[in-house]
Motif scaffolding. Structure first.
Motif, short mmCIF file in Angstrom:
data_model
loop_
_atom_site.label_atom_id
_atom_site.label_comp_id
_atom_site.label_asym_id
_atom_site.label_seq_id
_atom_site.Cartn_x
_atom_site.Cartn_y
_atom_site.Cartn_z
N UNK A 185 0.84 -1.21 0.00
CA UNK A 185 0.00 0.00 0.00
C UNK A 185 0.87 1.24 0.00
N UNK A 186 0.52 2.21 -0.88
CA UNK A 186 1.27 3.46 -0.96
C UNK A 186 0.30 4.63 -0.95
N UNK A 187 0.79 5.81 -1.28
CA UNK A 187 -0.01 7.03 -1.18
C UNK A 187 -1.17 7.07 -2.18
N UNK A 188 -1.11 6.23 -3.25
CA UNK A 188 -2.17 6.23 -4.27
C UNK A 188 -3.22 5.15 -4.01
N UNK A 189 -2.94 4.23 -3.11
CA UNK A 189 -3.76 3.03 -3.00
C UNK A 189 -5.22 3.35 -2.67
N UNK A 190 -5.46 4.22 -1.71
CA UNK A 190 -6.83 4.48 -1.27
C UNK A 190 -7.70 5.02 -2.39
N UNK A 191 -7.19 6.01 -3.11
CA UNK A 191 -7.99 6.61 -4.19
C UNK A 191 -8.14 5.67 -5.38
N UNK A 192 -7.11 4.85 -5.68
CA UNK A 192 -7.23 3.88 -6.76
C UNK A 192 -8.29 2.84 -6.42
N UNK A 193 -8.27 2.33 -5.19
CA UNK A 193 -9.28 1.37 -4.77
C UNK A 193 -10.68 1.97 -4.82
N UNK A 194 -10.79 3.24 -4.44
CA UNK A 194 -12.09 3.91 -4.49
C UNK A 194 -12.63 3.96 -5.91
N UNK A 195 -11.76 4.29 -6.86
CA UNK A 195 -12.18 4.33 -8.26
C UNK A 195 -12.59 2.95 -8.75
N UNK A 196 -11.80 1.93 -8.43
CA UNK A 196 -12.11 0.57 -8.89
C UNK A 196 -13.44 0.10 -8.32
N UNK A 197 -13.72 0.41 -7.05
CA UNK A 197 -14.97 -0.02 -6.44
C UNK A 197 -16.17 0.70 -7.04
N UNK A 198 -16.05 2.03 -7.17
CA UNK A 198 -17.20 2.83 -7.59
C UNK A 198 -17.48 2.72 -9.08
N UNK A 199 -16.42 2.60 -9.90
CA UNK A 199 -16.62 2.64 -11.35
C UNK A 199 -16.73 1.26 -11.99
N UNK A 200 -16.08 0.27 -11.38
CA UNK A 200 -16.07 -1.06 -12.00
C UNK A 200 -16.77 -2.12 -11.15
N UNK A 201 -17.17 -1.76 -9.94
CA UNK A 201 -17.84 -2.73 -9.09
C UNK A 201 -16.99 -3.96 -8.86
N UNK A 202 -15.73 -3.78 -8.45
CA UNK A 202 -14.78 -4.87 -8.31
C UNK A 202 -15.25 -5.87 -7.27
N UNK A 203 -14.91 -7.13 -7.42
CA UNK A 203 -15.39 -8.15 -6.48
C UNK A 203 -14.78 -8.04 -5.12
N UNK A 204 -13.71 -7.26 -4.96
CA UNK A 204 -13.09 -7.15 -3.64
C UNK A 204 -13.51 -5.86 -2.93
N UNK A 205 -14.80 -5.57 -2.99
CA UNK A 205 -15.28 -4.30 -2.42
C UNK A 205 -15.00 -4.21 -0.93
N UNK A 206 -15.02 -5.36 -0.29
CA UNK A 206 -14.78 -5.35 1.15
C UNK A 206 -13.34 -5.67 1.49
N UNK A 207 -12.50 -5.73 0.48
CA UNK A 207 -11.09 -6.07 0.73
C UNK A 207 -10.42 -4.97 1.52
N UNK A 208 -9.75 -5.34 2.57
CA UNK A 208 -9.07 -4.37 3.43
C UNK A 208 -7.58 -4.51 3.24
N UNK A 209 -6.97 -3.60 2.47
CA UNK A 209 -5.55 -3.74 2.20
C UNK A 209 -4.74 -3.58 3.47
N UNK A 210 -3.60 -4.23 3.53
CA UNK A 210 -2.75 -4.12 4.72
C UNK A 210 -2.21 -2.71 4.88
N UNK A 211 -2.10 -2.29 6.11
CA UNK A 211 -1.60 -0.95 6.40
C UNK A 211 -0.08 -0.94 6.33
N UNK A 212 0.45 0.20 5.94
CA UNK A 212 1.91 0.35 5.92
C UNK A 212 2.42 0.45 7.34
#
Length: 1088
Positions: A1060-1087
């Protein structure tokens, strides 16, 4: 259980308890006896009174210290006996009175209460009160014989000390009530002795000796700690009133033909007796006047209405019984009544009105006093008016409010006699000067002149909030309301011509009094019309001013208000070159000297800037004067109602002028005045007011536009009309708009600033009046819920069909309907058949918009920054209006492109910001028409700027969000996504935008820049979802993709397994909202 009525049986029943109490004085034995007393009826108790009281009194007489509980129990038992029986023996009354007083006083200092418990003190005071109530027949009057003066004085001293020093409210109330009873002035529900006039006079003679001490002490109680509670204060006022009314009663003093000589047998007691001689009465009245004024000052504005009600009753009682002996107190007492006429509590007002009616009737019943009563009222009114400025400077707000209510009360009580008082020039001068001084405004607040309105009038509410006036001598809004009601009452009862002439003279004579005089004039005319005049006198038939007189007065005042010297005042300091440029046409006719009535001539424009400057106080003074005069015009409309309609020809145009003022306070006051005028004249809305009177308004505007140097406010009037009217006005203003554009062409360097606001108002009105039928700005965005489910089978079938078509297979099977469609040329030929070569005439609003846009194309390059910004805003509005007809919009967009491009690429950042907004509007309305131009000329500049500023904003602190660079970044990001989508840019351009906006997905960027960056990517995904899905997963892929079949190769993305880096949160937000990714509840590990 029935009570014992046989005296013999009762005696036998009580005897053991009485004997036991005598042998063993204890609390238990006292309570036993008291309990047995309840079993015997009152008549039997009366017969056995002496026998029962003996053991109880014996306990009190036993020498030596006694327990407090025992004395308290004895006092309560005696109280029970006295409440149910009568004391018929003078000896019993005298002895018991002395014994109770001895129990109350301190053995070492008989004048001071004993240091005992509060419960014991209360029991003894209650017992003493019961004893006085139980005295039967005339024996109570023997208390007031001269020989009893010392005993009576001791009791009064003890009761006063308890009333003043004790902290217990119950003891204070009981002691004050006992003093009332001692003076035969008790107001409880029990039956009391009614003294004959002679007996009452005898009581008055005796109590006169104690009057100074009682009134002084009770005054201290009234003016004491407010935490003592209103009930103590009410009881104290009642004691003061009753005691003074008893001793100073006119009937008693008149009945004393001659003074009785003091008997020599009294010895030193005779020296303590007071003889109510005329000199003593006069001296006492003077001292009582001082105490009364102190009481009034402390209670007239008391927070509890019962205290104010008791004060009214005090005034009524003393005026009814002591008006001759207390001549010096008549003024303050009348002031109490007239001040309470306007009390907020209805019960106080009703009692006060009843008291005033009684005073008036008593005065009229004696013809010799009729003139005296009105004279007293008039003198009090003038005295109060003379001291009003001093009181307003030195008193607190509560005192100020009471003084003003008293002033108003005098006016209401005098009623029609107010006009008689005002007929005296001296009296009118006193009242007017008081009002001028009290209503002086505080004009030192710099915020008033700083509040400027550079926005168009269309953006302001039609009934805007006007800033509260700030006065030098008060801050409470209730005080201001009271002053305005005083002015209205003067107008209601006074001579309208006399008042308007006098205050107009004050208005003209001194600039220092001009604002105050205008406020008074406004309310005087409202009052003359009967508006907001509360608590009219009984039998009042309404205002005496006729409709014709009211109209004549209103016209004379309004003519003075709207005269050149008083209407066109300077309200802004021309400190900068920019302001001087905007005011260039106004300087020759608008600047007005505040201290002089001479208008600065045209050559004033050539003077140094400092010579035309005005101080903040002068500017604020002018602003408030204009606001008050605008309020006045509205007041006159409310007073005349529909009769004001003929006056609109002379009054509406000046009000519209001020509605277009840049000074916020003035424009708000003018808009409020327009609303009030519209309502008063019977128009349903402001729009109807303007439309119904547009003929002569537009005629005046047309004439004044031809003499702009003399009437520079004409464009403002038209701008306000456009703002508050509807499309029915457009045909009427078409010629005027052409005149404005012609004048702009001939002298744009001098008139551009003046006409720009007018053209903006015109375009905003056209946007409101003619909204586009189908706006192209609303592009439906694809959401994950609306996307079709991806199906591999459908994909391959479609792929096979396209491949066969490309190889020529299946062409012959194409739908025959497709081949039968006529070519476009044929369709067009059919459409044009019978047509004319003459182009259809444009609607008026589009024709006007094209003409305005032509001027904007040239004027967006003006050297003045402020004008470039204004004309860019105007250009934006023109594009919105023309968007409904693409055939007209696209050529105009082509023509304006070079000038707009210059603003976008080589100008001040503020201009670039505004120009980019215009570009976004063009992109939304023109679509792919601008694709090549934007791709070639604008996009490189924008992406370069975003890339260069991204590191700066990522490192910046919170102050950076206030900078112009941040605002430009934000505007670029907020507009770039929709621009790319509308223009359907190519891959290379989209890649450039992606690279430039990617840094703004970093969590180190300011929040609003992150949100704007996300919006760019959301639009880009709508353009090419596959590409940007892949690109985002290359940045950060939260989960591996497992192939559905072993024969398929695993998908390898660069973002898989990346921490996880400085772009991860916003990239995941885009993938969830725009593509309905199957890992919507995926919680990436914290740095770490």
């Amino acid at each position: 259980m029935s009570q014992i009525s046989d005296p013999n049986i009762a005696f036998a029943y009580l005897r053991p308890a009485c004997v036991q109490l005598t042998k063993d004085p204890s609390v238990t034995n006292v309570e036993t006896l008291r309990g047995q007393l309840k079993d015997i009826n009152d008549a039997t108790l009366q017969k056995l009174q002496e026998y029962i009281l003996f053991p109880l009194r014996f306990v009190l007489k036993v020498p030596g210290p006694k327990k407090e509980k025992l004395v308290q129990a004895v006092a309560e038992a005696i109280s029970f006996m006295l409440e149910n029986t009568c004391v018929q023996s003078w000896d019993t009354l005298r002895d018991l009175f002395s014994e109770l007083c001895l129990c109350l006083c301190c053995p070492a200092d008989p004048g001071r209460p004993a240091e005992v418990s509060e419960e014991l003190k209360l029991a003894l005071v209650v017992c003493l009160d019961a004893l006085l109530h139980a005295a039967y027949g005339d024996i109570v009057f023997r208390l007031y014989e001269s020989i009893m003066l010392l005993e009576l004085g001791a009791a009064v001293s003890l009761l006063l000390a308890l009333s003043e020093k004790e902290k217990s409210r119950d003891i204070q109330r009981a002691a004050l009530k006992c003093i009332q009873t001692l003076a035969l002035q008790c107001d409880c529900t029990q039956v009391h002795v009614s003294p004959s006039p002679d007996k009452r006079c005898s009581v008055g003679d005796t109590m006169a000796s104690f009057l100074p001490g009682i009134t002084t002490t009770v005054t201290r109680i009234i003016a004491g700690d407010p935490r003592q509670g209103h009930t103590v204060t009410v009881r104290a006022i009642k004691v003061w009133s009753m005691m003074v009314g008893l001793v100073m009663e006119d009937a008693q003093l008149r009945s004393r033909k001659s003074l009785q000589p003091v008997s020599a047998e009294l010895g030193r007691i005779g020296q303590l007796l007071v003889q109510r001689t005329p000199d003593w009465v006069k001296s006492t009245a003077e001292k009582l006047s001082v105490l009364l004024k102190r009481i009034i000052s402390c209670t007239s504005a008391h927070l509890h209405w019962r205290v104010r009600l008791e004060l009214v009753q005090l005034a009524d009682h003393l005026l009814a019984s002591c008006s001759q002996s207390l001549r010096e107190c008549v003024g303050p007492l009348l002031e109490v009544l007239v001040g309470a006429v306007n009390d907020e509590e209805p019960r106080v007002r009703e009692r006060c009105e009843a008291a005033l009616r009684e005073v008036s009737q008593r005065s009229q019943s004696c013809s010799s006093n009729t003139q005296t009563f009105s004279d007293v009222l008039s003198e009090n009114l003038l005295s109060l008016a003379s001291s009003l400025p001093r009181l307003m400077r030195t008193s607190d707000d509560q005192k100020k409010l009471f003084v003003l209510k008293a002033f108003l009360g005098y006016l209401k009580v005098l009623g029609p006699l107010v006009s008689v008082v005002l007929n005296s020039a001296a009296h009118l001068e006193i009242i007017s000067k008081a009002l001028m001084q009290v209503l002086e405004l505080d004009v030192t607040d710099v915020r008033i002149v700083e509040e400027r309105s550079y926005t168009d009038a269309a953006e302001r509410s039609s009934h805007a909030h006007v800033q509260k006036k700030h006065f030098l001598y008060f801050t409470d809004e209730k005080i201001f309301c009271a002053l305005m009601e005083i002015c209205r009452t003067l107008g209601y009862h006074g001579d309208i011509y006399l008042l308007t002439d006098h205050f107009l003279d004050l208005y003209r004579q001194s600039s220092a009094c001009r604002k105050q005089a205008a406020m008074v004039l406004n309310e005087v005319i409202r009052g003359a019309a009967g508006i907001s005049v509360a608590a009219r006198r009984l039998g009042d038939e309404g205002p005496s001013t006729s409709r014709e007189d009211l109209k004549a007065a209103a016209v004379s005042v309004m003519e003075e208000y709207t005269s050149l010297n008083n209407w066109h005042l300077i309200t802004a300091s021309e400190e900068t070159e920019r302001d001087r440029q905007d005011q260039q046409l106004l300087s020759s006719s608008r600047l007005l000297s505040i201290s002089s009535s001479d208008v600065i001539t045209a050559n004033s424009a050539s003077l140094p800037a400092s010579s035309t400057f005005a101080t903040i106080q002068q500017l604020n003074s002018n602003i408030w004067q204009l606001c008050i005069q605008l309020e006045g015009v509205a007041c006159f409309a409310q007073a005349l109602e529909r009769d004001f309609r003929p006056l609109l020809m002379t009054s509406l145009y000046p009000v519209l002028e001020k509605a277009g003022e840049e000074t916020l306070l003035v424009s708000q006051a003018a808009l409020n005045a327009m609303e009030d005028i519209s309502e008063a004249c019977g128009y349903s809305a402001l729009k109807e007011l303007i439309n119904q009177n547009s003929d002569y308004l537009l005629n005046d505007i047309s004439l004044n536009l031809q003499r702009l140097s003399e009437h520079p406010q004409a464009p403002r009037v038209l701008a306000v009309m456009l703002t508050h009217s509807d499309c029915s006005l457009l045909p009427l203003v078409g010629d005027i708009v052409q005149d404005v554009l012609t004048a702009l062409d001939l002298s744009y360097n001098r008139s551009a600033a003046l006409f720009c606001s007018l053209l903006q108002a015109l375009m905003k009105a056209l946007v409101r009046w003619f909204p586009a039928a189908h706006s192209r700005t609303n592009i439906p965005a694809r959401s994950s819920s609306e996307q079709e489910e991806f199906c591999i089978r459908h994909f391959f079938l479609e792929y096979r069909k396209q491949k066969e078509l490309s190889e020529g297979i299946g062409i012959e099977e194409d739908d025959a309907a497709d081949l039968e469609v006529p070519p476009p040329s044929q369709c067009e030929a059919v459409d044009d058949a019978g047509g004319s070569d003459v182009k259809a005439e444009l609607p008026l609003h589009l024709s006007i918009t094209k003409d305005v846009m032509e001027r904007c194309i040239h004027l967006v390059s003006d050297p003045a920054l402020r004008l470039r910004l204004k004309f860019l805003d105007l250009l934006d509005l023109c594009v919105l209006v023309l968007s409904e007809k693409e055939d007209e919009l696209l050529p105009m967009a082509h023509r304006c492109w070079p000038a707009l491009l210059q603003r976008l690429t080589a100008d001040d950042q503020l201009v670039v910001l505004r120009a980019f907004r215009v570009l976004c509007t063009l992109g939304e309305t023109c679509g792919d028409f601008l694709r090549r131009r934007v791709s070639k000329d604008v996009l490189p500049k924008v992406t370069w700027s975003l890339s260069r500023q991204a590191p700066v904003s990522a490192r910046a602190g919170p102050v950076y969000t206030h900078s112009l660079a941040y605002k430009l970044q934000l505007a670029y990001l907020q507009g770039l996504g929709s621009l790319c989508q509308r223009l359907d840019l190519g891959e290379a351009d989209l890649d450039a935008v992606f690279e430039a906006c990617l840094p703004y997905l970093s969590c180190r960027q300011p929040i609003r820049l992150q949100e704007a960056g996300l919006s760019v990517f959301q639009h880009l995904i709508q353009v090419d979802p596959d590409t940007f899905w892949f690109t985002l997963n290359e940045l950060h892929c939260p989960s591996p993709y497992t192939p559905p079949h072993p024969d398929l190769h695993p998908v390898q993305l660069a973002g898989m397994g990346r921490p996880r880096d400085e772009y991860s949160d916003n990239v995941l937000k885009l993938l969830r909202e725009e593509f309905g990714s199957p890992w919507e509840t995926f919680d990436p590990p914290r740095l770490g």
